[in-house]
Write a protein that holds these residues in place. Sequence first.
Motif: not given
Length: 125
Positions: A109-117
Amino acid sequence: PKQLAKFNQWMRTSWKMPDRSNEDALHKDLRHSLTRAGREMEHLRGELLSSKQLASKCVDEAKNARERCVGLEEVLSVKDAEIDERERENAKLLFLMGRWEQDLANAEREIDAMKNVRTLSDRQY
């Protein structure tokens, strides 16, 4: 019964004048019966001895079987303790695997959030 019948017949026929041949025959029959009874008694004594020996052997085998059972119960007790220990270890591992899966899901989830950011920041420039 035969000897008694012979004896009664002998008493009826020779009570006045004893006949030694009938008396000798009765004695002979009686000796023969006693000899036969003695042989039968010896045979039964031998069977009794064999039965006692067999019973003694069975008792010994039962004692040995009981000792083997006690030994097997001890081994089974040790194996049960080992199984319990392994089940505890497995429960710990399952717990850790669950935590790792949660950690992995959080990391994803953190990786996905970082990708989104990153995607958002790339769009702004």
